[in-house]
Enzyme design. Structure first.
Site, PDB file in Angstrom:
ATOM      1  N   TRP A   1      54.887  62.822  71.192  1.00  0.00           N
ATOM      2  CA  TRP A   1      54.765  62.161  69.842  1.00  0.00           C
ATOM      3  C   TRP A   1      54.188  61.002  70.129  1.00  0.00           C
ATOM      4  CZ3 TRP A   1      57.033  57.268  68.914  1.00  0.00           C
ATOM      5  CH2 TRP A   1      57.039  56.965  67.464  1.00  0.00           C
ATOM      6  N   HIS A   2      54.441  60.292  71.353  1.00  0.00           N
ATOM      7  CA  HIS A   2      53.847  58.959  71.579  1.00  0.00           C
ATOM      8  C   HIS A   2      52.581  58.886  71.743  1.00  0.00           C
ATOM      9  CE1 HIS A   2      58.046  57.538  72.600  1.00  0.00           C
ATOM     10  NE2 HIS A   2      57.596  56.413  72.191  1.00  0.00           N
ATOM     11  N   GLY A   3      51.830  59.815  72.163  1.00  0.00           N
ATOM     12  CA  GLY A   3      50.246  59.909  72.258  1.00  0.00           C
ATOM     13  C   GLY A   3      49.728  61.238  72.956  1.00  0.00           C
TER      14      GLY A   3
ATOM     15  N   PHE B   1      50.715  54.497  67.731  1.00  0.00           N
ATOM     16  CA  PHE B   1      51.462  55.782  67.631  1.00  0.00           C
ATOM     17  C   PHE B   1      51.773  56.022  66.249  1.00  0.00           C
ATOM     18  CE2 PHE B   1      53.319  53.808  71.680  1.00  0.00           C
ATOM     19  CZ  PHE B   1      52.260  54.367  72.402  1.00  0.00           C
TER      20      PHE B   1
ATOM     21  N   SER C   1      59.237  63.741  73.211  1.00  0.00           N
ATOM     22  CA  SER C   1      59.200  62.372  72.803  1.00  0.00           C
ATOM     23  C   SER C   1      57.815  62.003  73.492  1.00  0.00           C
ATOM     24  CB  SER C   1      60.253  61.613  73.576  1.00  0.00           C
ATOM     25  OG  SER C   1      59.987  60.344  73.473  1.00  0.00           O
TER      26      SER C   1
END
Length: 488
Positions: free
Chosen positions: A333-335, A488, A330
């Protein structure tokens, strides 16, 4: 073009009136004839997405075409090894060549060069200035869910390219979610639509609430948040604590506001999107918080990362490792920054600690609630709620900080007292946001969790809309700020 801009209202009105009044009813009520309406919505969705940069359209079209053809190949292929290769082709193309290149190449190349420069004295990889397409993580995950589900034989492959392309690019949720899966959205493309069936009141409530969260509350506190996070070393400890809380609150207000406006927009066109937030700040545990926060991403990670790794059907240690790794994914995935990697890892650690605590001190013993919770339940609830929220706000420092160094300085300043800048406007914005968040969650708890709400007469509700629109127009800041999750 963002939801809180005037341009979006003009765009949406054109789409809305064209959908419901320019197209004959036959285009909405018979499956075969709805294709022309889907073409119109697809063109509108691409126009919406390409309003940021026309080149983005080619990228989403490429991702769509790859997964569409992989899906068609999967339904005609019975050999397990070939089916696996087809899925692997989709995964590698989307995660490595599309998402990996545009979002992570510069981050990986920069860090690889730092290592090779220190060891060998040379930089091994070229650095490209790559424009990050808006919402690339959202439509990539959405498209991938389709090929994975077709591979698992959980859904049939979609043979109509127009409908599949519309599923991937449907403009209300294209740029920042909620993430929808083919199993929930594709059937809606085949269901007849009726103007009379639109839940206008619910749709408008969603949109107005989302607009208030984003354009009024989130944007109102943006200046204070930017000031604190820009120079954390010059801020007073209290200002840094305010910044941590406001930073986390801004992410919630900004993203849940977008999700609400997306849900409202889709409902007005006859489509239902899943809820993305459910009063996260009433949670009393880390696991409870993440079940209420960014629910569609967490559901995606559960279905396509956590469960395939074994989920909870493995040993206790392995299960905790699975939980940590899911939160780590997670974060990634965000950055493409170390701050996001650490943010995901940190929340994974919080998750694991909670699981260990549950193993050591189960809530129920011999069928009876723990005596402390029985006699002091309100105090226990308050303690657990404040602890859970505090852990989230601590992690939000890394989520909102622009650099790793700033995040460390900010965190250190929270725990080690420092003198510095502390201005009245910081207190004002802090109290403004906290009061509205508290009131909103209390009302939401009694209305949605306890079912205490009362339905307002439709005539009275619609009569108040002009007043609400006027008030929102007066309190909306002049300059709109892009949604945080666009990156994102």
């Amino acid at each position: 073009m963002i939801f809180s801009d005037f341009e979006y209202f003009v765009f949406f009105l054109v789409v809305f009136f064209t959908t419901w009044f320019l197209f004959p009813a036959i285009f909405r009520e018979k499956t075969k004839e709805t294709r022309i309406l889907h073409i119109f919505l697809l063109v509108g969705s691409y126009f919406f997405y390409m309003s940021w940069d026309y080149r983005f359209g080619a990228l989403i079209l490429l991702s769509t075409a790859i997964d569409y053809f992989v899906g068609l190949k999967l339904i005609n292929e019975s050999r397990p090894k070939i089916r696996w290769y087809l899925l692997l082709f989709s995964l590698i193309t989307n995660l490595v060549f599309i998402l990996g290149f545009f979002k992570y190449y510069k981050f990986l190349a920069t860090n690889a060069n730092a290592v090779t420069a220190s060891l060998l004295g040379v930089e091994s990889l070229p650095i490209f200035e790559i424009i990050l397409p808006a919402g690339i993580s959202f439509f990539t995950f959405q498209s991938l869910s389709y090929t994975i589900d077709v591979y698992r034989k959980e859904i049939p492959a979609e043979r109509d390219f127009i409908r599949f392309a519309l599923f991937v690019s449907f403009f209300p949720q294209l740029v920042a979610g909620p993430i929808v899966t083919a199993r929930t959205f594709m059937p809606q493309l085949y269901a007849p639509k009726s103007f009379e069936a639109i839940e206008f009141r619910i749709a408008i409530r969603y949109f107005l609430l989302g607009y208030f969260k984003k354009a009024v509350l989130s944007d109102f506190a943006a200046h204070t948040i930017d000031t604190i996070y820009a120079n954390p070393g010059e801020m007073h400890t209290i200002a840094l604590i305010i910044g941590a809380i406001l930073g986390g609150a801004q992410v919630y207000l900004d993203f849940s506001g977008y999700s609400d406006m997306a849900i409202g927009s889709a409902l007005l066109l006859g489509y239902r999107l899943p809820n993305n937030f459910n009063l996260p700040f009433i949670a009393t545990s880390v696991s409870g918080f993440w079940r209420r926060w960014h629910m569609t991403l967490n559901s995606w990670l559960r279905d396509y990362v956590y469960i395939p790794m074994g989920g909870s059907r493995v040993t206790s240690i392995r299960r905790k490792a699975n939980l940590w790794f899911t939160m780590f994914v997670s974060g990634v995935w965000h950055g493409a920054q170390w701050t996001f990697v650490f943010w995901g890892s940190l929340n994974g650690i919080f998750y694991v600690i909670e699981e260990i605590w549950k193993d050591l001190f189960p809530d129920k013993q011999n069928g009876k609630e723990n005596s402390t919770k029985r006699w002091f339940h309100p105090l226990v609830w308050l303690f657990q709620n404040l602890t859970t929220s505090s852990l989230f706000f601590l992690g939000a420092v890394f989520f909102r900080s622009a650099t790793w160094d700033n995040a460390l300085i900010h965190t250190k300043g929270i725990f080690v007292f420092q003198e510095g800048l502390l201005r009245p406007f910081m207190w004002k914005d802090f109290l403004w946001i906290v009061v509205f968040l508290t009131i909103g969650h209390i009302l939401g708890y009694f209305i949605f969790e306890k079912g205490k709400g009362k339905n307002i007469p439709a005539s009275l509700e619609f009569a108040t809309y002009p007043i609400i629109f006027l008030v929102l127009a007066l309190v909306t800041p002049e300059n709109s700020i892009p949604f945080i999750y666009f990156q994102f």
